[in-house]
Design an enzyme around this catalytic site. Sequence first.
Site, PDB file in Angstrom:
ATOM      1  N   TYR A  96       0.892  -1.349  -0.022  1.00 49.01           N
ATOM      2  CA  TYR A  96      -0.112  -0.271   0.020  1.00 49.01           C
ATOM      3  C   TYR A  96       0.893   1.123  -0.110  1.00 49.01           C
ATOM      4  CZ  TYR A  96      -3.381  -3.676   1.678  1.00 49.01           C
ATOM      5  OH  TYR A  96      -4.185  -4.704   1.812  1.00 49.01           O
ATOM      6  N   SER A 131      -7.662   6.598   3.422  1.00 50.18           N
ATOM      7  CA  SER A 131      -8.277   7.241   4.356  1.00 50.18           C
ATOM      8  C   SER A 131      -8.693   6.883   5.510  1.00 50.18           C
ATOM      9  CB  SER A 131      -9.652   7.400   3.707  1.00 50.18           C
ATOM     10  OG  SER A 131     -10.510   7.941   4.394  1.00 50.18           O
ATOM     11  N   TRP A 132      -9.024   5.812   6.052  1.00 46.09           N
ATOM     12  CA  TRP A 132      -9.187   5.363   7.347  1.00 46.09           C
ATOM     13  C   TRP A 132      -7.981   4.762   8.035  1.00 46.09           C
ATOM     14  CZ3 TRP A 132     -12.487   0.591   9.282  1.00 46.09           C
ATOM     15  CH2 TRP A 132     -12.320  -0.644   8.497  1.00 46.09           C
ATOM     16  N   ASP A 133      -7.003   4.343   7.154  1.00 47.22           N
ATOM     17  CA  ASP A 133      -5.694   4.100   7.646  1.00 47.22           C
ATOM     18  C   ASP A 133      -5.148   5.347   8.312  1.00 47.22           C
ATOM     19  OD1 ASP A 133      -4.412   1.364   6.386  1.00 47.22           O
ATOM     20  OD2 ASP A 133      -6.128   2.175   5.349  1.00 47.22           O
ATOM     21  N   GLN A 172     -14.241   5.851   2.253  1.00 52.42           N
ATOM     22  CA  GLN A 172     -13.996   4.523   3.616  1.00 52.42           C
ATOM     23  C   GLN A 172     -14.628   4.987   4.739  1.00 52.42           C
ATOM     24  OE1 GLN A 172      -9.651   3.717   3.594  1.00 52.42           O
ATOM     25  NE2 GLN A 172      -9.974   1.736   2.557  1.00 52.42           N
ATOM     26  N   ASP A 185     -12.982  -5.587   2.622  1.00 54.31           N
ATOM     27  CA  ASP A 185     -13.328  -5.587   1.212  1.00 54.31           C
ATOM     28  C   ASP A 185     -14.046  -6.670   0.822  1.00 54.31           C
ATOM     29  OD1 ASP A 185     -11.687  -3.540   2.022  1.00 54.31           O
ATOM     30  OD2 ASP A 185     -10.029  -4.056   0.442  1.00 54.31           O
ATOM     31  N   TYR A 219      -7.859 -12.455   3.781  1.00 58.71           N
ATOM     32  CA  TYR A 219      -8.322 -11.160   4.158  1.00 58.71           C
ATOM     33  C   TYR A 219      -9.317 -10.900   4.823  1.00 58.71           C
ATOM     34  CZ  TYR A 219      -7.408  -6.675   2.012  1.00 58.71           C
ATOM     35  OH  TYR A 219      -7.014  -5.142   1.707  1.00 58.71           O
ATOM     36  N   GLU A 239      -0.622  -6.982   9.335  1.00 56.34           N
ATOM     37  CA  GLU A 239      -1.647  -6.469   8.805  1.00 56.34           C
ATOM     38  C   GLU A 239      -3.059  -7.102   9.478  1.00 56.34           C
ATOM     39  OE1 GLU A 239      -3.950  -5.588   4.346  1.00 56.34           O
ATOM     40  OE2 GLU A 239      -1.970  -7.079   4.708  1.00 56.34           O
TER      41      GLU A 239
END
Length: 477
Positions: A47, A52-54, A130, A192, A376, A420
């Site tokens: 990435y 945004s929300w990260d 997001q 996602d 994920y 992650e």
Amino acid sequence: MTTLARAAAPTAPVPTDAADLTLRRGAARVLLDNWRGGSTIPSRGLYPHQWSWDSAFIAIGLRHLSPRRAQRELETLTAAQWGDGRIPHIVFNPAVPLDAYFPSPDFWRSSTAGAPAGAPAPIETSGIVQPPVHALAAWLVHTADPETSRARGFLTRLRPRLAAWHDYLTGPRDLGGGGLAAVLHPWEPGMDNSPAWDGPLARVEPVPSGTYRRADLDHGHSAERPTDLDYGRYVRLAADYRDGGYQDAGEHGFAVEDPGFNALLIASEHALARITEATGGDPDPHEERAARLTAALVARLYSAEHGLFLCRDLVGGRLIEERSATGLVPLVVPGLPDDITASLLATARGDSFRLGDLPLAPSYDLRGDAFDASRYWRGPAWFNINWLLERGLRTHGLPADADRLRESMLHAAGASDFAEYVDPRTGEPRGTRSFGWTAALTLDLLAARATAPAPLPAQRATDPDPHASRTQERNPA
């Protein structure tokens, strides 16, 4: 084992002071290495832009190292806001090669395709959004160093941007007409490839796999990433939205009301009330909107039968009967009816999520047919979701449960090299390592050791968060 016994089950031992220091230094090093001058990338390979929300979660952790840098994180993100109020989910770094990430800026074409919606001409972004954690993050960042925040006019500058963001979500994005924000792409609620999207996505014709190249597989195992079929559908939805000028009115192949997304909007609306009050405005409209959103959330998405909140498929016109962690995120909402709070807690502690028993709560029902501990959002545990659950436990007067979850999260973060996400049953790392929000939220949890963290904003109180650092900007290592 009974639910009560699960709630009391021991987790990882409390680290010693030396272990805390090592963990803090490791988390700080991740954020330092991922800093790009105005914002922090989630990871150095997978990435390479600003998400945004990260950035919101990263700012929450950065405030304990450098409140000024945390402020800048949010300022950089909101500087890319569109004229219609949306905050895009990616802000692209022009120095990064186009083939480093897909979909890249030349796919989204925000400055041209998004021009009717007010996309900024000099900055390339994505066109979707997001979850709205940003006002909550801004308030927590402010409380870390109120004097510097006021001197820099941080809240004064961010307040109108955040207000426009919330107006967009509660206005053009209320596609169901019931008072909740809708998401138009599986990437928008953040989870996602959750099994909750399988039904709505089945209607979407994927683009041919040979028409694009997945850069994510250069940095992650295919068994831990979305399938090619899912990705082809993501590309189709994004391309259709782009080709429609990123307009929200009209028909969409995917339109869903997500409880986690709207719960974070409510939490941020409470925070925006505090921000408005701190900058000399009237907080009442924001408190009233938070109350309306809470009522709509309960009326439209709560399922007593399932014991949690469900997603609503606006195209199919029904609730989606998949038990995802997004249905537990409303624990962050203050003022939920007592019976609903009790039901959420029972579900969280039950066989589907085993909160207080497993190292971390999974992202999807452990007993669901689609559960996958590695792929994920189809089962792995994520640190931001568990951080929200930890805050939710405190919001509803369960500090001992929150403390146990905090210790388990800290243990998992250190043992996984700030992964992650992790296997919820074993804590084994999955996805990329040295992940931004995992490191940032580790710092926030470590800071909470001395005193309990402030509750999510719900009352009229502008006292600083008691466990926030007042440290001025310095090398975070």
